[in-house]
Design an enzyme around this catalytic site. Structure first.
Site, mmCIF file in Angstrom:
data_model
loop_
_atom_site.group_PDB
_atom_site.id
_atom_site.type_symbol
_atom_site.label_atom_id
_atom_site.label_comp_id
_atom_site.label_asym_id
_atom_site.label_seq_id
_atom_site.Cartn_x
_atom_site.Cartn_y
_atom_site.Cartn_z
ATOM 1 N N ARG A 89 7.371 14.439 -0.668
ATOM 2 C CA ARG A 89 8.374 14.852 -1.357
ATOM 3 C C ARG A 89 8.861 14.066 -2.391
ATOM 4 O O ARG A 89 8.977 13.912 -4.087
ATOM 5 C CB ARG A 89 9.297 16.118 -1.480
ATOM 6 C CG ARG A 89 8.317 17.645 -0.504
ATOM 7 C CD ARG A 89 9.481 18.008 0.406
ATOM 8 N NE ARG A 89 8.791 16.846 1.695
ATOM 9 C CZ ARG A 89 7.878 17.544 2.145
ATOM 10 N NH1 ARG A 89 6.999 18.918 2.081
ATOM 11 N NH2 ARG A 89 7.279 17.048 3.349
ATOM 12 N N THR A 90 9.773 12.711 -1.949
ATOM 13 C CA THR A 90 10.350 12.060 -2.528
ATOM 14 C C THR A 90 9.726 11.473 -2.976
ATOM 15 O O THR A 90 9.984 11.301 -4.920
ATOM 16 C CB THR A 90 11.871 11.332 -1.721
ATOM 17 O OG1 THR A 90 11.953 12.107 -0.790
ATOM 18 C CG2 THR A 90 12.496 10.764 -2.405
ATOM 19 N N LYS A 118 3.288 -11.847 4.478
ATOM 20 C CA LYS A 118 3.085 -13.471 4.741
ATOM 21 C C LYS A 118 5.056 -14.216 4.611
ATOM 22 O O LYS A 118 4.956 -14.784 5.175
ATOM 23 C CB LYS A 118 2.824 -14.062 3.224
ATOM 24 C CG LYS A 118 1.196 -13.328 3.632
ATOM 25 C CD LYS A 118 1.063 -14.071 2.227
ATOM 26 C CE LYS A 118 0.904 -12.751 0.724
ATOM 27 N NZ LYS A 118 0.384 -13.195 -0.860
ATOM 28 N N ARG A 139 12.657 3.404 -0.960
ATOM 29 C CA ARG A 139 13.775 3.795 0.279
ATOM 30 C C ARG A 139 13.010 3.049 1.205
ATOM 31 O O ARG A 139 11.799 2.629 1.993
ATOM 32 C CB ARG A 139 12.267 5.479 0.665
ATOM 33 C CG ARG A 139 12.328 5.535 2.375
ATOM 34 C CD ARG A 139 11.711 6.770 2.318
ATOM 35 N NE ARG A 139 12.301 8.462 1.517
ATOM 36 C CZ ARG A 139 11.785 9.742 1.838
ATOM 37 N NH1 ARG A 139 10.719 10.026 2.553
ATOM 38 N NH2 ARG A 139 13.049 10.673 1.702
ATOM 39 N N HIS A 172 21.478 9.874 1.694
ATOM 40 C CA HIS A 172 19.839 9.901 0.301
ATOM 41 C C HIS A 172 20.368 11.234 -0.550
ATOM 42 O O HIS A 172 20.308 12.511 -0.718
ATOM 43 C CB HIS A 172 19.024 10.663 1.701
ATOM 44 C CG HIS A 172 17.501 10.796 0.971
ATOM 45 N ND1 HIS A 172 17.005 11.171 -0.406
ATOM 46 C CD2 HIS A 172 16.668 12.007 1.462
ATOM 47 C CE1 HIS A 172 15.378 10.922 -0.711
ATOM 48 N NE2 HIS A 172 15.089 11.771 0.379
#
Ligand code: CP
Length: 365
Positions: A89-90, A118, A139, A172
């Site tokens: 959703r986000t 790396k 996120r 959030h």
């Protein structure tokens, strides 16, 4: 705004020592929202303004002409979606929000496919993104990382805004904003959010959406927050201390079902067992039936009440609840697209243009 606090004028050590409310002053630029990091940035007037803008955008987007107007607003901008933790959703609602405003997007969703594999540091990765993009939406499973990256970029040659799309177990903020928008819309004509009883259920310890939303709700008058969870997953002490300090009514309970008839809104959450130590691919399943909402529970729910869930869900809301008009979690999910569009438009100073267009077209809110 010459004397406005800014991440450019503060050392990381000093910044880290600030409280959340103190930190909130450091994310603006020229008096406008710039970095979106924590719920503490949003007072009631900002939430009202954002909700109104989201509704205006939603109404503009009902016509082809309106869609084209919105798409022209930021077609010269590019956004990087840097999601090192899973999301549907986000991620998708931010993609859609960017597309609505004409913003081109790039993405890293798996650091195994970027140069982090790396050994490149997160700081260097984010500085790399800022060379190519005008906005980073990120996120991460690491709490506080978005704040650190905002500080790094604000002190680099290419400062660009960052939106926290979920950080560790701590915050959030954009989910909480869409939750507030959903509550605003649900209680329109019913006194608004003021005076309502909000019943949270499930994993309240690790649910970052609850932590952000508990803060935003303190902006409303006489709201009571009730936390129903197993003892080991109850809301944490720092949230309760914040509620105590703000003299907010709250209650911690074990028996979720008994409080259903008193709730104006029920906010269900899933058990976030991805934070448990467990064997790869295996969940620590536990019985959560005491913290689940079923079709039978609908009979005991007020007619005017609503059921929210940040989603994804497992079994904490049974699917026979989905078609009840009080189940607003699908609408809540779509509201995320509109509130995130409003947020990005605000960051890039398009609010007045959108309002002027709406007024010219006779769109009233
Ligand atoms: N509510 C929420 O953050 O959902 P996703 O994890 O699917 O983005």
């Amino acid at each position: 705004m010459k004397d406005e606090p800014t991440l450019m004028r503060i050392s990381w050590k000093k910044y880290e020592s600030l409280s959340l409310t103190e930190k909130a002053h450091y994310f603006n630029e020229a008096g406008r929202l710039y970095h979106i990091m924590i719920a503490q940035q949003f007072d009631r007037s900002r939430m009202d303004e954002l909700g109104m803008l989201a509704t205006i955008i939603r109404r503009i987007a009902k016509t082809e002409e309106g869609i084209k107007f919105l798409k022209d607003l930021l077609s010269h901008k590019r956004a990087m979606l840097y999601f090192s933790q899973p999301s549907s959703r986000t991620f998708l609602s931010f993609c859609a929000a960017c597309q609505i405003l004409g913003i081109s997007i790039g993405e890293v969703r798996d650091t195994a496919t970027s140069s982090e594999f790396k050994g490149e540091s997160k700081e260097d990765s984010v500085r790399t993104f800022s060379s190519y993009f005008d906005l980073i939406i990120m996120r991460s499973e690491v709490g506080g990382l978005a704040e650190r990256m905002a500080w790094v970029l604000s002190n680099s040659e290419r400062p660009i805004p960052i939106i926290n799309a979920g950080s560790g177990k701590d915050q959030h903020p954009t989910q909480a904003l869409l939750d507030i928008y959903t509550l605003q819309r649900s209680f329109e004509g019913n006194g608004g959010i003021d005076g309502k009883r909000i019943l949270f259920a499930g994993d309240l310890l690790r649910g970052r959406t609850v932590r952000s939303l508990a803060w935003l709700l303190t902006a409303y008058r006489d709201v009571k927050q009730i936390f129903a969870a197993p003892k080991d997953l109850q809301i944490s002490e720092d949230i309760l201390a914040m509620l105590d300090q703000k003299k907010i009514m709250y209650q911690r309970i074990d028996d979720f079902k008994s409080l259903i008839p008193e709730a104006d809104a029920i906010y269900m959450t899933r058990i976030q067992d991805e934070w448990d130590t467990q064997k790869a691919g295996k969940r620590n399943e536990r019985d959560i039936s005491k913290y689940s909402f079923t079709g039978n529970d609908l009979k005991r729910l007020k007619k005017s009440a609503v059921i929210l869930h940040p989603l994804p869900r497992r079994s904490e809301i049974s699917t026979d609840v989905d078609d009840d008009p009080r189940a607003v979690y699908w609408r809540q999910m779509r509201n995320g697209m509109w509130i995130r569009t409003a947020l990005i438009a605000t960051i890039f100073d398009r609010k007045e243009m959108i309002k002027a267009y709406a007024s010219y077209k006779g769109i009233v809110v």
